[in-house]
Design an enzyme around this catalytic site. Structure first.
Site, PDB file in Angstrom:
ATOM      1  N   GLY A  12       1.180  -0.760  -0.136  1.00 31.26           N
ATOM      2  CA  GLY A  12       0.011  -0.567  -0.129  1.00 31.26           C
ATOM      3  C   GLY A  12       0.516   1.332  -0.254  1.00 31.26           C
ATOM      4  O   GLY A  12       0.084   2.013  -0.124  1.00 31.26           O
ATOM      5  N   ASN A  14       2.103   2.772  -2.627  1.00 32.48           N
ATOM      6  CA  ASN A  14       1.580   3.996  -3.408  1.00 32.48           C
ATOM      7  C   ASN A  14      -0.239   4.216  -3.217  1.00 32.48           C
ATOM      8  O   ASN A  14       0.171   5.846  -3.258  1.00 32.48           O
ATOM      9  CB  ASN A  14       1.157   3.033  -5.016  1.00 32.48           C
ATOM     10  CG  ASN A  14       2.174   2.831  -5.738  1.00 32.48           C
ATOM     11  OD1 ASN A  14       2.810   3.828  -6.180  1.00 32.48           O
ATOM     12  ND2 ASN A  14       3.012   1.922  -6.027  1.00 32.48           N
ATOM     13  N   LYS A  59     -15.818 -21.531  -1.476  1.00 24.50           N
ATOM     14  CA  LYS A  59     -16.574 -21.625  -0.898  1.00 24.50           C
ATOM     15  C   LYS A  59     -17.842 -21.282  -1.993  1.00 24.50           C
ATOM     16  O   LYS A  59     -18.795 -21.996  -1.733  1.00 24.50           O
ATOM     17  CB  LYS A  59     -17.061 -21.208  -0.176  1.00 24.50           C
ATOM     18  CG  LYS A  59     -16.839 -20.590   1.742  1.00 24.50           C
ATOM     19  CD  LYS A  59     -17.036 -19.838   2.123  1.00 24.50           C
ATOM     20  CE  LYS A  59     -16.967 -20.107   4.489  1.00 24.50           C
ATOM     21  NZ  LYS A  59     -17.300 -19.151   4.889  1.00 24.50           N
ATOM     22  N   MET A  86      -3.068  -7.433  -7.401  1.00 27.75           N
ATOM     23  CA  MET A  86      -2.804  -8.786  -8.217  1.00 27.75           C
ATOM     24  C   MET A  86      -3.343  -9.276  -9.092  1.00 27.75           C
ATOM     25  O   MET A  86      -2.952 -11.103  -8.912  1.00 27.75           O
ATOM     26  CB  MET A  86      -1.460  -8.963  -6.881  1.00 27.75           C
ATOM     27  CG  MET A  86      -0.297  -8.108  -6.564  1.00 27.75           C
ATOM     28  SD  MET A  86       0.606  -7.674  -7.741  1.00 27.75           S
ATOM     29  CE  MET A  86       2.028  -6.803  -7.267  1.00 27.75           C
ATOM     30  N   ARG A  87      -4.617  -9.173  -9.068  1.00 25.25           N
ATOM     31  CA  ARG A  87      -5.475 -10.428  -9.425  1.00 25.25           C
ATOM     32  C   ARG A  87      -5.826 -10.103 -11.422  1.00 25.25           C
ATOM     33  O   ARG A  87      -5.882  -8.528 -10.719  1.00 25.25           O
ATOM     34  CB  ARG A  87      -6.544 -10.776  -8.714  1.00 25.25           C
ATOM     35  CG  ARG A  87      -6.543 -10.811  -6.828  1.00 25.25           C
ATOM     36  CD  ARG A  87      -6.050 -12.394  -7.300  1.00 25.25           C
ATOM     37  NE  ARG A  87      -5.490 -12.282  -5.835  1.00 25.25           N
ATOM     38  CZ  ARG A  87      -4.292 -12.685  -4.906  1.00 25.25           C
ATOM     39  NH1 ARG A  87      -3.568 -12.698  -5.668  1.00 25.25           N
ATOM     40  NH2 ARG A  87      -4.338 -13.161  -3.430  1.00 25.25           N
ATOM     41  N   HIS A 105       2.523  -0.203 -13.130  1.00 31.20           N
ATOM     42  CA  HIS A 105       3.383  -1.679 -13.401  1.00 31.20           C
ATOM     43  C   HIS A 105       4.340  -0.930 -13.294  1.00 31.20           C
ATOM     44  O   HIS A 105       5.105  -0.096 -14.611  1.00 31.20           O
ATOM     45  CB  HIS A 105       2.822  -1.747 -14.679  1.00 31.20           C
ATOM     46  CG  HIS A 105       3.194  -3.407 -14.685  1.00 31.20           C
ATOM     47  ND1 HIS A 105       3.144  -4.419 -14.361  1.00 31.20           N
ATOM     48  CD2 HIS A 105       4.802  -3.610 -15.644  1.00 31.20           C
ATOM     49  CE1 HIS A 105       3.986  -5.884 -14.534  1.00 31.20           C
ATOM     50  NE2 HIS A 105       4.673  -5.304 -15.124  1.00 31.20           N
TER      51      HIS A 105
HETATM   52  C1  GAR Z   1       4.136  -1.864  -6.691  1.00 32.49           C
HETATM   53  O1  GAR Z   1       5.342  -1.597  -6.929  1.00 32.49           O
HETATM   54  C2  GAR Z   1       3.519  -1.798  -8.456  1.00 32.49           C
HETATM   55  O2  GAR Z   1       3.836  -1.011  -9.383  1.00 32.49           O
HETATM   56  C3  GAR Z   1       3.221  -3.427  -8.517  1.00 32.49           C
HETATM   57  O3  GAR Z   1       2.970  -3.814  -7.232  1.00 32.49           O
HETATM   58  C4  GAR Z   1       3.635  -2.894  -6.500  1.00 32.49           C
HETATM   59  C5  GAR Z   1       2.497  -2.516  -5.290  1.00 32.49           C
HETATM   60  O4  GAR Z   1       3.422  -1.660  -3.745  1.00 32.49           O
HETATM   61  N1  GAR Z   1       2.513  -4.075  -9.421  1.00 32.49           N
HETATM   62  C6  GAR Z   1       1.945  -4.544  -9.969  1.00 32.49           C
HETATM   63  O5  GAR Z   1       3.486  -5.417 -10.045  1.00 32.49           O
HETATM   64  C7  GAR Z   1       1.025  -4.780 -11.230  1.00 32.49           C
HETATM   65  N2  GAR Z   1       0.951  -5.710 -12.139  1.00 32.49           N
HETATM   66  P1  GAR Z   1       2.849  -0.585  -2.385  1.00 32.49           P
HETATM   67  O6  GAR Z   1       1.544  -2.304  -2.326  1.00 32.49           O
HETATM   68  O7  GAR Z   1       3.511  -0.538  -1.803  1.00 32.49           O
HETATM   69  O8  GAR Z   1       1.851   0.766  -3.345  1.00 32.49           O
END
Ligand code: GAR
Length: 187
Positions: A12, A14, A59, A86-87, A105
């Site tokens: 979290g 971001n 479930k 991540m889904r 990304h």
């Molecule tokens: C970030 O680096 C984002 O770019 C990446 O997950 C991380 C989340 O960090 N997203 C992906 O890889 C999407 N395929 P956070 O939970 O600290 O924001």
């Protein structure tokens, strides 16, 4: 008034960067009841809708969680911000909220799209330039129109950890910037 929904599955950082830049977040939706983003949201008083995707799918069958997520999005949402969600979103969800979902990304798309380990994959590939992409979400994963990108050059003394750290720091100003511009209709 703008209504921003953040969807996240993990740390979290971001989400926090977005809030710290003064963007009002209406709610956080997570598919991971143990995600640290929940603590971050609670700390700043942003409501959290948390679902246990694995438990729900077991479930009620797959698709259950997407329906719950969908029902948690307010009809008048301005922007659905994927921040480490991540889904893969269902085609139904993407179609319903088309032109409202953005994602960040940690690579220069279309390179190293489609996975959860983009930085490590780029590192193992021997890349000299890394990056960050903010893009619109379409059904095809990490393939939507690009809103903005930043390149991050690897120095000789960089390690996977230091590059990862630099990429996250760049994300933390690029994503709020992009969101602000979109909300102001500048992009
Ligand atoms: C970030 O680096 C984002 O770019 C990446 O997950 C991380 C989340 O960090 N997203 C992906 O890889 C999407 N395929 P956070 O939970 O600290 O924001």
């Amino acid at each position: 008034m703008n209504k921003v929904v953040v969807m996240a599955s993990g740390e979290g950082s971001n989400f926090s960067a977005i809030v710290d830049r003064g963007i009002e977040v209406d709610r956080v939706i997570t598919d991971n009841p143990n995600a640290n983003v929940i603590k971050r949201a609670e700390k700043v008083g942003v409501p959290v809708f948390a679902f246990d995707r694995k438990e729900g799918d077991r479930k009620y069958g797959s698709g259950w969680c997407d329906r719950m997520v969908d029902e948690s999005i307010p009809e008048d949402v301005s922007l659905i911000v994927l921040a480490g969600y991540m889904r893969i979103l269902s085609p139904y969800f993407v179609k319903k909220w088309v032109d409202k979902i953005i994602n960040i990304h940690p690579s220069l798309l279309p390179a190293f799209g489609g996975g959860c380990h983009a930085i490590k994959d780029a590192w193992e590939h021997g890349c000299k330039v890394f990056g960050v992409t903010v893009h619109w979400v379409i059904e095809e994963v990490d393939a939507g129109p690009i809103i903005t990108q930043r390149a991050i050059h690897k120095f000789d003394d960089d390690t996977l950890e230091s590059i990862t750290d630099k990429i996250h720091r760049v994300e933390h100003y690029v994503y709020p910037d992009a969101i602000k511009k979109l909300l102001q209709g500048e992009t």
